[in-house]
Design an enzyme around this catalytic site. Structure first.
Site, PDB file in Angstrom:
ATOM      1  N   ARG A 242      10.101  29.132  34.745  1.00 23.93           N
ATOM      2  CA  ARG A 242       8.934  29.971  34.997  1.00 23.93           C
ATOM      3  C   ARG A 242       7.910  29.706  33.903  1.00 23.93           C
ATOM      4  O   ARG A 242       8.271  29.471  32.742  1.00 23.93           O
ATOM      5  CB  ARG A 242       9.316  31.455  34.991  1.00 23.93           C
ATOM      6  CG  ARG A 242       9.945  31.954  36.285  1.00 23.93           C
ATOM      7  CD  ARG A 242       8.968  31.936  37.460  1.00 23.93           C
ATOM      8  NE  ARG A 242       9.542  32.458  38.680  1.00 23.93           N
ATOM      9  CZ  ARG A 242      10.115  31.722  39.638  1.00 23.93           C
ATOM     10  NH1 ARG A 242      10.192  30.407  39.506  1.00 23.93           N
ATOM     11  NH2 ARG A 242      10.580  32.288  40.737  1.00 23.93           N
ATOM     12  N   GLU A 271       0.077  31.296  37.533  1.00 24.59           N
ATOM     13  CA  GLU A 271      -0.088  30.360  38.665  1.00 24.59           C
ATOM     14  C   GLU A 271      -0.977  30.959  39.730  1.00 24.59           C
ATOM     15  O   GLU A 271      -0.878  32.162  39.974  1.00 24.59           O
ATOM     16  CB  GLU A 271       1.280  30.084  39.304  1.00 24.59           C
ATOM     17  CG  GLU A 271       2.104  29.106  38.531  1.00 24.59           C
ATOM     18  CD  GLU A 271       3.479  28.880  39.174  1.00 24.59           C
ATOM     19  OE1 GLU A 271       3.619  29.020  40.402  1.00 24.59           O
ATOM     20  OE2 GLU A 271       4.404  28.567  38.423  1.00 24.59           O
ATOM     21  N   HIS A 289       4.467  23.582  41.466  1.00 25.38           N
ATOM     22  CA  HIS A 289       5.642  24.417  41.792  1.00 25.38           C
ATOM     23  C   HIS A 289       6.381  23.875  43.027  1.00 25.38           C
ATOM     24  O   HIS A 289       6.494  24.558  44.046  1.00 25.38           O
ATOM     25  CB  HIS A 289       5.238  25.887  41.989  1.00 25.38           C
ATOM     26  CG  HIS A 289       6.380  26.849  41.749  1.00 25.38           C
ATOM     27  ND1 HIS A 289       6.211  28.098  41.224  1.00 25.38           N
ATOM     28  CD2 HIS A 289       7.712  26.735  41.970  1.00 25.38           C
ATOM     29  CE1 HIS A 289       7.387  28.729  41.148  1.00 25.38           C
ATOM     30  NE2 HIS A 289       8.317  27.903  41.596  1.00 25.38           N
TER      31      HIS A 289
END
Ligand code: DGY
Length: 323
Positions: A242, A271, A289
């Site tokens: 993360r 993000e 991602h």
């Protein structure tokens, strides 16, 4: 009997959406646009189950909405740091997730990033596309060997171990890891893995550092200006965990000054609004991602959610209960 009302926040793969249509009175997000906090609140008020995913934010303010009909958040994704678990608990909301099925594809992306940053793959691609490649020469675009190098894993759960297996058995890498718990003996033996007592020891040892720890208060900015100083100047950092685990500004500074050699990132703070300075750096590989982004994995994640919903509506034990 009326079918349960289920709300899906983003598009899922075709076969899973077809099953949802069949089984439930389902509302799909046909346009796949990101939804707002007010839309999440309305979903909690009007549906029996809400199925968010990793890019949806469910803070206390959303979860505390009054007159909720919803009793279960069946999350599409293994990570659930976008859901305030304490607030979910306080609101008697069950939360489930989708572990196991994305282990291999996420480890594949971690390995992809390791290879790309080590061998300057993205940089080479940019050079060729810019028509600036002037031909092979003995000293151009020199990089670092992956085979035989030392991989340090921070977090040694399912994904960390899967990556270690690919790295050790595929690339003959030496494995060191830092984790609060020691891994099973057969895993240690299979990988000839060495446990580091501290993160500092791992950072000083590894040629590649790959992050596989969960996000949370205890891991926020685990990689920061101080910890980056422990890394070798030839080392690379890989993050598929993360974004919050890494202090972006500290990493940018370390990359810019070549305090470390490179980084491969699949996840970011805030993000999808990546810190602009990353875009200027040649020695960082940036992926959007992609960890679990294969058709097979995303379908398997959807199937996991279906299994959790089925168990919930049948009053059975939930396969992937988070809280
Ligand atoms: C997850 O499920 O948490 C992953 O980050 C999605 O790729």
């Amino acid at each position: 009997m009326n079918k349960p009302k289920v709300f899906i926040t983003r598009r899922w793969t075709e076969s899973v959406e077809a099953k949802l249509r069949d089984l439930y009175d389902v509302t799909l997000n046909e346009t796949d646009r990101p939804l707002t906090a007010d839309e999440f609140k309305a979903a909690l008020q009007n549906y029996d189950a809400v199925c968010p995913t990793v890019c949806d934010s469910f803070p206390a303010d959303v979860l505390n909405v009054e007159n909720k009909r919803c009793k279960i958040l069946a999350n599409f994704g293994v990570g659930y740091n976008h859901i305030d678990i304490q607030a979910a608990k306080a609101n008697n909301l069950i939360v489930t997730n989708t572990p196991n099925v994305l282990t291999q594809s996420t480890a594949d992306i971690a390995m992809t990033l390791l290879l790309m940053t080590a061998r300057r793959g993205a940089e080479g691609d940019r050079l060729v596309r810019a028509k600036q490649w002037t031909g092979w020469c003995p000293t151009s675009m020199l990089s670092s060997n992956v085979t035989g190098a030392t991989l340090g894993l921070i977090g040694f759960g399912r994904i960390g171990q899967a990556m270690a297996r690919k790295a050790h058995h595929g690339f003959d890498m030496n494995i060191v890891y830092f984790s609060p718990n020691s891994a099973d003996e057969y895993v240690i033996q299979d990988l000839k893995a060495k446990r580091c007592d501290t993160i500092e020891e791992l950072l000083k040892t590894a040629d590649f550092v790959s992050l596989h720890c969960p996000a949370g208060e205890s891991t926020k900015h685990l990689i920061n200006a101080q910890s980056l100083k422990f890394m070798k100047s030839t080392a690379h950092l890989i993050n598929t965990a993360r974004g919050d685990v890494v202090d972006s500004q500290a990493l940018i500074d370390a990359l810019r000054t070549r305090q470390i050699a490179g980084a491969g990132l699949d996840v970011y703070e805030n993000e999808p609004n990546i810190h602009d300075d990353f875009l200027e750096l040649e020695n960082v590989t940036l992926l959007p991602h992609l960890g679990s982004a294969t058709l097979e994995t995303r379908t398997a994640m959807g199937e996991k959610v279906l299994a959790n919903l089925a168990a919930y509506f049948a009053g059975e034990n939930l396969p992937d209960l988070v809280q």
